[in-house]
Scaffold this motif. Structure first.
Motif, short mmCIF file in Angstrom:
data_model
loop_
_atom_site.label_atom_id
_atom_site.label_comp_id
_atom_site.label_asym_id
_atom_site.label_seq_id
_atom_site.Cartn_x
_atom_site.Cartn_y
_atom_site.Cartn_z
N LEU A 12 0.81 -1.21 0.00
CA LEU A 12 0.00 0.00 0.00
C LEU A 12 0.85 1.27 0.00
N PRO A 13 1.85 1.40 0.88
CA PRO A 13 2.70 2.61 0.82
C PRO A 13 3.40 2.76 -0.53
N TRP A 14 3.87 1.63 -1.08
CA TRP A 14 4.55 1.70 -2.39
C TRP A 14 3.58 2.11 -3.49
N ALA A 15 2.37 1.56 -3.46
CA ALA A 15 1.39 1.89 -4.50
C ALA A 15 1.01 3.36 -4.45
N ILE A 16 0.80 3.90 -3.26
CA ILE A 16 0.45 5.32 -3.13
C ILE A 16 1.58 6.19 -3.62
N ASN A 17 2.79 5.88 -3.21
CA ASN A 17 3.95 6.66 -3.64
C ASN A 17 4.14 6.59 -5.15
N THR A 18 3.97 5.39 -5.72
CA THR A 18 4.14 5.21 -7.17
C THR A 18 3.03 5.91 -7.94
N GLY A 19 1.80 5.79 -7.45
CA GLY A 19 0.69 6.43 -8.13
C GLY A 19 0.83 7.93 -8.20
N ILE A 20 1.43 8.52 -7.17
CA ILE A 20 1.61 9.97 -7.13
C ILE A 20 2.84 10.42 -7.92
N ARG A 21 3.94 9.68 -7.80
CA ARG A 21 5.22 10.13 -8.36
C ARG A 21 5.44 9.72 -9.82
N ALA A 22 4.89 8.57 -10.20
CA ALA A 22 5.18 8.06 -11.55
C ALA A 22 4.53 8.91 -12.62
N LYS A 23 5.11 8.88 -13.81
CA LYS A 23 4.49 9.55 -14.95
C LYS A 23 3.16 8.86 -15.27
N PHE A 24 2.30 9.58 -15.97
CA PHE A 24 0.96 9.09 -16.27
C PHE A 24 1.05 7.91 -17.23
N LEU A 25 0.80 6.70 -16.72
CA LEU A 25 1.07 5.49 -17.49
C LEU A 25 0.13 5.31 -18.68
N LEU A 26 -1.09 5.84 -18.58
CA LEU A 26 -2.01 5.69 -19.70
C LEU A 26 -1.56 6.52 -20.91
N GLY A 27 -0.69 7.48 -20.68
CA GLY A 27 -0.17 8.30 -21.78
C GLY A 27 1.12 7.78 -22.37
#
Length: 255
Positions: free
Chosen positions: A207-222
């Motif tokens: 959960l902590p990794w997913a939240i951090n990744t969801g916020i920090r990572a570039k927009f994957l659908l693009g």
């Protein structure tokens, strides 16, 4: 030196990348009144809660409740050159547009090979995605279709298996990036179905990794994944601001 993305890879055997989404969309599209949409949404929500394995109802719920989120995704894609090309060209991901045999011949550790291995290990096909029916605006309908067709790629490049723990983890990242209500529901309610050992891993690590990744990572659908099959996953993660939760060696044993 090679730079990504690239539209033509020398010597790379590709199939026809594009298919007529507009034609498919016109064939499957269903026009709903607001009353019909409300009834369909309520029914799909109830069935999905009672039976979370009803993929058709979950897909239906995603379409009837996702208009604002899809507009957000559209804006995110328009904000980058790569995303704008996806919207303009509307590529599809299925066995007629992606040479799956060629992906299997790519070196280990590349985006395309990891995706192909994911399909093999989990016995899934890119042809199994439900066509969009209830999204009324054509480009938003394509955005939803693109999400469905890249979901397995998200799993693969995030090195997450299709276990309940892996699915909930990916759903959190999708919920934060895409803002689709169905993704948030899947993330929250899916967590209740985790076994005790999985729940511990989920709370302490996933959960902590997913939240951090969801916020920090570039927009994957693009991301134009079809142009990145040969990109080493290490380079992809660095470019996308993704710090993997598990190692490639561990991921091979799971995905």
């Amino acid at each position: 030196m090679c730079h990504y993305p690239r539209s033509v890879v020398p010597g790379w055997p590709i199939r026809r990348r594009f298919s007529s989404f507009t034609k498919d969309y016109a064939k499957h599209r269903v026009v709903l009144s607001w009353v019909q949409r409300a009834i369909l949404t309520g029914g799909a929500a109830a069935i999905s809660l009672l039976n979370p394995f009803r993929g058709d109802m979950i897909a239906c719920l995603g379409e009837t409740t996702g208009a604002k989120a899809l507009s957000h995704c559209q804006r995110q894609m328009i904000a980058t050159a790569e995303g704008r090309r996806i919207l303009a060209e509307q590529p599809r991901i299925n066995s007629s547009t992606v040479d799956l045999s060629a992906l299997k011949g790519l070196p280990e550790g590349t985006v395309g090979r990891i995706y192909r291995d994911f399909l093999d290990v989990n016995n899934v096909s890119p042809d199994s995605r439900t066509p969009v029916r209830f999204v009324q605006e054509p480009e938003l309908a394509y955005v939803m279709q693109r999400y469905r067709e890249t979901h397995d790629i998200f799993h693969a490049v995030l090195l997450m298996p299709t276990t309940m723990l892996g699915e909930v983890t990916v759903k959190w990242i999708e919920a934060l990036q895409l803002r689709l209500p169905m993704c948030l529901n899947g993330a929250i309610f899916g967590a209740y179905r985790l076994r005790p050992r999985q729940r511990k891993l989920y709370l302490e690590h996933h959960l902590p990794w997913a939240i951090n990744t969801g916020i920090r990572a570039k927009f994957l659908l693009g991301i134009y994944f079809e142009e990145r099959w040969e990109q080493p996953i290490v380079d992809f993660h660095r470019e996308m601001n993704i710090v993997p939760l598990v190692s490639m060696k561990s991921a091979r044993n799971e995905i």
